[in-house]
Write an enzyme that holds these catalytic residues in place. Structure first.
Site, short mmCIF file in Angstrom:
data_model
loop_
_atom_site.label_atom_id
_atom_site.label_comp_id
_atom_site.label_asym_id
_atom_site.label_seq_id
_atom_site.Cartn_x
_atom_site.Cartn_y
_atom_site.Cartn_z
N GLY A 57 97.02 40.50 79.80
CA GLY A 57 95.93 41.43 80.06
C GLY A 57 96.35 42.89 80.15
N TRP A 59 96.73 45.07 77.72
CA TRP A 59 95.87 45.91 76.87
C TRP A 59 94.47 46.03 77.50
CZ3 TRP A 59 96.47 45.88 70.83
CH2 TRP A 59 97.81 46.19 70.49
N ASP A 77 92.14 34.75 74.93
CA ASP A 77 93.52 34.28 74.69
C ASP A 77 93.54 32.77 74.85
OD1 ASP A 77 96.45 35.89 74.75
OD2 ASP A 77 96.53 33.75 75.25
N LYS A 158 98.54 43.84 65.12
CA LYS A 158 100.01 43.80 65.02
C LYS A 158 100.37 42.96 63.80
CE LYS A 158 102.40 41.28 68.08
NZ LYS A 158 102.89 41.03 69.43
C1 LIG Z 1 102.03 39.58 73.01
S1 LIG Z 1 100.90 38.59 73.79
C2 LIG Z 1 99.60 39.71 74.01
C3 LIG Z 1 99.87 40.68 75.10
C4 LIG Z 1 98.66 41.50 75.44
N1 LIG Z 1 98.34 42.40 74.42
C5 LIG Z 1 98.88 42.27 76.73
O1 LIG Z 1 98.99 43.46 76.65
O2 LIG Z 1 98.99 41.66 77.77
C6 LIG Z 1 100.33 37.55 72.54
C7 LIG Z 1 99.35 36.61 72.99
O3 LIG Z 1 98.74 35.97 71.88
C8 LIG Z 1 98.27 34.76 72.33
N2 LIG Z 1 97.89 33.86 71.21
C9 LIG Z 1 98.74 33.37 70.27
N3 LIG Z 1 98.04 32.60 69.41
C10 LIG Z 1 96.76 32.64 69.81
C11 LIG Z 1 95.58 32.06 69.33
N4 LIG Z 1 95.59 31.30 68.24
N5 LIG Z 1 94.43 32.33 69.96
C12 LIG Z 1 94.41 33.12 71.06
N6 LIG Z 1 95.49 33.68 71.57
C13 LIG Z 1 96.65 33.45 70.94
C14 LIG Z 1 99.40 34.23 73.17
O4 LIG Z 1 98.91 33.26 74.11
C15 LIG Z 1 99.87 35.48 73.85
O5 LIG Z 1 99.42 35.58 75.13
#
Ligand SMILES: C[S@@+](CC[C@H](N)C(=O)[O-])C[C@H]1O[C@@H](n2cnc3c(N)ncnc32)[C@H](O)[C@@H]1O
Length: 876
Positions: A57, A59, A77, A158
């Site tokens: 969370g 972002w 997520d 990204k």
């Molecule tokens: C780098 S983290 C995001 C961090 C976030 N932007 C923050 O600032 O806290 C990537 C996230 O993508 C989520 N994720 C990966 N595949 C996903 C999917 N198919 N559907 C939803 N979330 C997904 C992972 O659970 C992970 O929490």
């Protein structure tokens, strides 16, 4: 990922991690959005944001912070997100329709201004797999974005920099007005991630589903990629042939149906084929199996080299490949094939161009290598010079050397480098040439160019000789310079160090007294030298050497008048001519010895006594003695060979030639010729005794008959005793004198004896005290004598009764004796503690006493301090 992720890995705890902690963000990735927003400012104006893959969370927190109040913020997520004020979150997979429905229900009729996607597939699989999933995830997020974004909206995603990257960008650019890829500073450099900011959503009414179909988007890519790869491998084939050194690994695996590593083709395929270069790059061997091919083996161009080359193409170098191509061309010509075809021309052209490029490259490489080597050499030389300098400075700091040593080493370093210095060879040569001393006149107009060239060669040879001469001269000059500087240094040391003379004298005494003082006795010297012929001869030899070297300074009268520094300098420069003056030196040595002892300041007392004996009184011709002595000296000392005996004889008969060569005492510690040294030694020993443990040990060994005198003398013949000192710089000799000497073993008894002696010396009253005592005694005696005189007067007085006389005399005598009486001690009692404020004698104090205030002591001290300070001030 999300909250389950540990943040303890190496590199995790960077500044953004700490900042995130500090500012309460749930993830360091929050700073990526902050930085992206700083650059593109999409949050401030947004009223509705969807964050796909939002856990934990970070972002969302940023969005909540930067977006206007009452904005709609939705986070999705796979993992649940802890509640954030003003943010709606739910757990869902963004690739599923369920997620789409949830978002729809959350937004109702709203359109999002910004869709964020920071998704990363869960790690654990291979990178290639991750990358692909990431691209797929990006495409899925794009699918949601295009559904929920308002026209003109922004999509931030990204992307990993993978083979899919370009395709993704192409797709983005079809849907958005502006597409920019950026990497915010908080994104680690080691990470392949990059952020693509797609602005100005075009919101087309109909979007071809192929744009959002991973299979379609990435299939094209893989097709094109493989096509590109094929192109590359085709190119590589050429590269393999013309640049075999840069072979690349085959990463694509083997061709379909081709499961063998080894490939061979017939020579005909190579000769007749259209693409011989590609063939050479792909096969291992060219074989001659058919009749026609076997015939080609007899072709004159098919040398053994060519055959060997055909045998194993994989080990060939560029030259070998070129040889094969030339052989092919020749054979084709021989066979009457169209050798001038465009194809062949092209191949040859390619080969030539490649060759040219290669040669250029080679030259360039060679040039770079030479430059690098030169730079490395310079660097090494500089470092060496610096090291020397540092070492010299250290030595100087430790007072092991003089400051001018540094200059010398620097000069030496520059000499080695051939850099500019005061003795620059090139400059010297130029100067010489200008003066008309050139060995070859290069400017002569008659000389043709060819002659010029040959002259240049011979000049080069001569230059080498010149250089060497010049170098030798330069070294000699430097040494002379150094000698001069060393002498100047010693002078300065003398001036600066008040104790320098004492030290020097002590050092000399030490050498004289301690090493051999205990062995030699004046009476037995001659005997010993006759019997043993060892030490004294050695000393004599040393004396000759020193004498000679000293005399070399005195070759002319004017030189004698000069200071020792320049004379040393000249000694170096005139080193070469030293042998020529050897005869003259011997003569002068003898002259000095036969000079009237009374008139020679340097002649010893022993010698004076010796010559004053009656036996010499009748000697009419001293010159005969001189000659005899000369012969004997020459016998003993082969070094002093007289090259011109006639001249010598003539001079020996000519009294006017007899001049006393002033023997300067220039501090040369190697000079042991001084005849009265033995006396001085004996005097010193008589006066002070033996002062070092070595001398004491030797003395004890002699007394205890552990060593005989002969043994001691024989011990004197060691590696330290007969070193030639000629031509060595004085600084070196001084240094050697300090450190290069035998390590004479000492015994515990000797050390104890010496210590006892020192203790006894320490126990002796110092001179001042003894003098004060004597003065006191003398005063007392004078007083007593005065009293006695008065008493006599009293006795002779007539008008006094006997009793009165006795009383008077007693009084006088008491007064006269009073000087011997000790002053009664007055005890000082400080009025503090129990003694404070009491009247009368303090308890426990006997005899005379005086009470003092503790303050008084301090005040007296303060008073003294003040007086002292005043005195100082007055002085200044
Ligand atoms: C780098 S983290 C995001 C961090 C976030 N932007 C923050 O600032 O806290 C990537 C996230 O993508 C989520 N994720 C990966 N595949 C996903 C999917 N198919 N559907 C939803 N979330 C997904 C992972 O659970 C992970 O929490």
């Amino acid at each position: 990922m999300g909250k389950a992720q540990k943040k303890t890995g190496k590199g995790r705890l960077d500044k953004y991690y700490k900042l995130a902690k500090e500012q309460g963000y749930r993830a360091r990735s929050a700073f990526k959005l902050i930085q992206l927003n700083k650059k593109y400012s999409f949050l401030e104006s947004a009223r509705c944001v969807i964050d796909l893959c939002a856990a934990p969370g970070g972002w969302l927190q940023v969005a909540s912070k930067y977006m206007p109040v009452n904005s709609i913020i939705v986070g999705v997520d796979l993992v649940p997100i802890k509640p954030i004020p003003r943010v709606a979150t739910f757990a869902a997979d963004i690739t599923t329709p369920q997620c789409r429905n949830l978002i729809r229900s959350e937004l109702k009729d709203w359109k999002a201004d910004v869709v964020l996607h920071d998704g990363a597939p869960n790690v654990g699989t291979a990178w290639v797999q991750d990358a692909y999933s990431q691209s797929e995830l990006v495409l899925m997020s794009l699918k949601l974005a295009v559904e929920f974004l308002a026209k003109g909206g922004t999509f931030v995603t990204k992307v990993f920099r993978s083979v899919d990257y370009n395709n993704l960008i192409w797709v983005f650019s079809q849907l958005f007005g502006k597409v920019e890829a950026t990497k915010p500073p908080s994104s680690r450099n080691v990470s392949a991630e990059i952020f693509v900011v797609c602005r100005d959503f075009l919101a087309p009414k109909h979007i071809d589903p192929k744009f959002l179909d991973p299979k379609h988007v990435f299939k094209e890519l893989s097709a094109s990629a493989s096509a590109a790869d094929k192109g590359t491998s085709a190119n590589n084939t050429h590269a393999n042939v013309f640049q075999p050194e840069k072979k690349r690994r085959k990463r694509d695996g083997y061709e379909d149906g081709d499961y063998t590593l080894f490939k061979k083709v017939g020579a005909a395929e190579f000769i007749r084929g259209a693409d011989p270069v590609a063939l050479l790059g792909t096969v291992n061997k060219i074989v001659f199996e058919t009749e026609e091919e076997k015939e080609w083996l007899d072709f004159e161009g098919t040398t053994s080299d060519i055959k060997a080359n055909c045998d194993d193409l994989k080990v060939l170098g560029k030259g070998d490949f070129k040889a094969l191509i030339k052989w092919r061309a020749a054979l084709r010509e021989e066979l009457g094939l169209d050798v001038k075809t465009k194809d062949t021309e092209e191949i040859t052209e390619v080969a030539e161009v490649t060759e040219e490029v290669d040669e250029e490259q080679q030259i360039q490489q060679e040039f770079e290598r030479i430059q690098a080597e030169a730079a490395a050499r310079n660097k090494r030389a500089k470092r060496r010079a610096n090291e020397l300098k540092q070492r010299a400075i250290q030595r100087m700091q430790l007072q092991m050397t003089a400051p001018m040593d540094i200059g010398l080493e620097q000069t030496d370093a520059t000499l080695a480098l051939g850099q500019d210095d005061m003795f620059d060879l090139a400059d010297t040569e130029k100067r010489l040439r200008k003066q008309g001393n050139e060995l070859i006149d290069l400017s002569s107009p008659d000389i043709s160019e060819e002659e010029d060239a040959s002259d240049q060669e011979s000049e080069n040879e001569l230059d080498v000789l010149d250089d060497e001469e010049e170098r030798a001269r330069k070294v000699a000059g430097l040494e002379a310079e150094l000698d001069g500087m060393y002498d100047a240094y010693q002078e300065r040391m003398k001036e600066r160090d008040a104790k320098y003379k004492v030290k020097l004298e002590r050092r000399r005494n030490k050498e004289r007294d301690e090493e051999w003082g205990g062995v030699k006795s004046p009476n037995t010297d001659e005997e010993e030298s006759d019997d043993e012929g060892g030490w004294d001869k050695m000393e004599e030899a040393k004396g000759h050497m020193d004498f000679e070297s000293d005399d070399s300074d005195s070759d002319s009268e004017s030189e004698a008048a000069e200071s020792s520094a320049p004379s040393r300098k000249r000694r170096r420069l005139e080193n070469g001519g030293a042998a020529a003056t050897a005869g003259g030196r011997t003569k002068r040595k003898l002259v000095t010895k036969l000079e009237d002892p009374k008139s020679t300041a340097q002649t010893s007392r022993t010698a004076q006594l010796w010559f004053s004996r009656d036996v010499f009184a009748n000697l009419s011709d001293l010159n005969d003695v001189e000659e005899d002595e000369q012969v004997s000296v020459e016998d003993e000392d082969e070094m002093s060979v007289d090259p011109d005996p006639a001249a010598d004889q003539a001079s020996s008969h000519d009294d006017s030639d007899f001049e006393v060569v002033p023997q300067e005492d220039d501090g040369d510690v190697w000079d042991v010729e001084n005849d009265d040294e033995d006396d001085v030694r004996q005097d010193t020993i008589r006066k002070h005794g033996l002062l070092t443990a070595e001398a004491m040990t030797l003395a004890q060994q002699l007394v205890n008959r552990e060593k005989t005198k002969t043994e001691l003398i024989n011990d004197g013949f060691n590696r330290y005793s007969l070193n030639a000192k000629d031509g060595l710089p004085s600084w070196f000799l001084d240094d050697e004198n300090q450190h290069y000497k035998p390590n004479i073993p000492i015994t515990k008894e000797a050390v104890d004896a010496l210590r006892a002696k020192m203790r006894a010396l320490d126990a002796r009253p110092i001179k001042k005290v003894a003098e004060a005592k004597a003065r006191k005694k003398m005063k007392a005696a004078q007083k007593l004598a005065k009293a006695m005189k008065k008493a006599e007067g009293v006795v002779q007085t007539a008008d006094m009764t006997e009793k009165e006389k006795a009383q008077q005399i007693e009084k006088l005598m008491r007064k006269g004796m009073s000087a011997n009486k000790k002053k009664k001690e007055v005890k000082v009692v400080v009025a503090k503690g129990a003694h404070k404020g009491i009247k009368g004698r303090p308890k426990g104090v006997k005899g005379r006493y005086t009470m003092v205030d503790s303050r008084m002591k301090k005040e007296v001290r303060a008073q003294k301090r003040r007086e002292k300070a005043n005195k100082k001030r007055k002085r200044t």
